[in-house]
Design an enzyme around this catalytic site. Structure first.
Site: not given
Ligand code: NAP
Ligand code: GDD
Length: 360
Positions: A15, A65, A133, A135, A157, A161, A192
């Site tokens: 993001d 952080l 999130t 979650e 997690y 949050k 991703r």
């Molecule tokens: P991401 O790709 O895992 O990126 C996380 C970022 O945080 C990376 O730049 C990572 O650095 C950095 N980071 C981790 N630990 C840190 C620390 N201790 N101090 C400073 N930086 C740190 O996650 P994303 O998918 O872009 O998501 C962005 C945010 O939205 C996260 O807070 C996630 O929980 C939240 N979120 C994501 C989703 C989703 O579906 N993607 C949905 C809802 C909320 P490195 O690159 O060095 O690892």
């Molecule tokens: N990662 C992963 N790996 N997930 C799996 C797998 C696998 O091999 N097999 C099945 N799953 C299922 C997980 O159990 C979950 O129910 C679903 O696929 C999605 O998993 P993830 O892609 O890891 O995402 P998430 O929903 O647990 O979490 C992501 O979305 C959240 C928002 O709802 C992350 O981006 C979180 O940071 C974010 O907050």
């Protein structure tokens, strides 16, 4: 002309990288915070740094952080108009292995940033966006989850949050800081992380196509998610901070699909027919039909998806879908990219990455 200044934590993540591009297009000066790593962690933002037109508007600072002194120092120097807190230990599955670390980074890390705004006397100037999130809804209390739905977090997690969500609201109410939560449902993209399920599938399938791997190993493929595109969603994060007052918004496509549906549609997009056999931990998918001229490394009957119990979580969130009525109405937003376009973009990008890797 005075340009707006933004700080993005987690700028090296999915993001963070899209938001940096988006804000730079809007003429912001962007300061990203990246953590020290023993290997390169800037692959998602290198193209920005290498662009000579953007280089003088995009600055990187080392920071973590958990290191509040450095955060305060950066915020004091930059005096940002907006801070987007995207940094997190963002993997739900990993949070069960690293509950303490996840809790500190995601909860105390968020508090450190808010406290820094206050300590720098920037309460009236700096707006704060917290990456909340879906979650938080965990064990869902309502069929479609909105800002009014009760939270029921089910992982370290999600609980971390939850603290971050409330401390953001607390600083808004206590100190009048413009601090908002974007409660985002899952959003994906070619950027991703490879251990999240959608990317694990698209990169895994691409490796199978090029003969580098035989199968993809997954956990609960019956889990239901509301998947959007990260590029779409970061625009929302920005809109949340442009709203007339600080508030909390659910961001979602309002459509729900299973992991199994995602897998099937990835194969379908490539014109490969698969069939499922077995049940539970013994379920698997075989290739039934494909064009052998187009895919010379594939074989009929190949088992391309297998279940492995190590990918099941101790406590699973198996059903999420959002109700984004408030964001649609107040922020005039709706997602543009649907799941089929998302699958196409992710597969095309991963096929290209794997193709190139085979040339080295
Ligand atoms: P991401 O790709 O895992 O990126 C996380 C970022 O945080 C990376 O730049 C990572 O650095 C950095 N980071 C981790 N630990 C840190 C620390 N201790 N101090 C400073 N930086 C740190 O996650 P994303 O998918 O872009 O998501 C962005 C945010 O939205 C996260 O807070 C996630 O929980 C939240 N979120 C994501 C989703 C989703 O579906 N993607 C949905 C809802 C909320 P490195 O690159 O060095 O690892
Ligand atoms: N990662 C992963 N790996 N997930 C799996 C797998 C696998 O091999 N097999 C099945 N799953 C299922 C997980 O159990 C979950 O129910 C679903 O696929 C999605 O998993 P993830 O892609 O890891 O995402 P998430 O929903 O647990 O979490 C992501 O979305 C959240 C928002 O709802 C992350 O981006 C979180 O940071 C974010 O907050």
């Amino acid at each position: 002309m005075k340009f707006k200044k933004a700080i993005i934590t987690g700028v090296t993540g999915q993001d963070g990288s899209y938001l940096a591009e988006f804000l730079l297009k809007k003429n912001y000066i962007v300061h990203g915070i990246k953590r020290k790593s023993s290997s390169f962690n800037t692959s998602r933002i290198d193209h920005i740094y290498e662009n000579k037109h953007l280089r003088n508007k995009f600055f990187l600072h080392y920071g973590d952080l958990l290191d509040s002194n450095t955060l305060t120092k950066i915020i004091k120097e930059v005096k940002p108009d907006e801070i987007y807190n995207f940094a997190a230990q963002s993997h739900v599955g990993v949070s069960f292995d690293l509950p303490n670390y996840t809790s500190q980074v995601n909860s105390i890390g968020t508090l450190n940033l808010l406290q820094a705004i206050k300590d720098c006397g920037l309460e009236k100037k700096t707006k704060f966006y917290q990456a909340s999130t879906s979650e938080l809804f965990g064990e869902i209390q309502e069929k479609k989850q909105s800002e009014k739905t009760k939270f029921y977090p089910k992982s370290p997690y999600a609980t971390s949050k939850l603290f971050a969500y409330w401390i953001t609201k607390n600083f808004r109410e206590s100190y009048n800081i413009f601090a908002s939560n974007g409660i985002l449902f899952n959003h994906e993209s070619p950027r991703r992380g490879e251990t999240f399920v959608t990317r694990k599938i698209t990169i895994g399938l691409s490796k199978i196509i090029y003969g580098l791997e035989k199968s993809i190993y997954l956990g609960n493929i019956y889990s239901l998610r509301d998947w959007g595109h990260a590029k779409d969603y970061v625009q929302m994060c920005w809109k949340v901070l442009q709203y007339k007052k600080p508030d909390d918004f659910v961001i979602a496509t309002e459509k729900q699909y299973s992991v199994k549906f995602f897998i099937e549609n990835c194969f379908k997009y490539l014109g490969i027919k698969i069939k499922w056999f077995g049940k539970g931990i013994n379920e698997f998918a075989k290739i039934i039909k494909f064009d052998d001229k187009k895919y010379p490394k594939l074989k009929k009957g190949m088992i391309v998806v297998k279940i492995n119990k190590k990918y099941f979580r101790p406590n699973e969130v198996d059903n999420l879908v959002g109700n984004a009525t408030k964001a649609k109405k107040l922020l005039k937003w709706k997602p543009k990219i649907n799941i089929y376009q998302l699958i196409k973009e992710m597969i095309d990008a991963d096929l290209e990455i794997v193709r190139k890797s085979t040339l080295i």
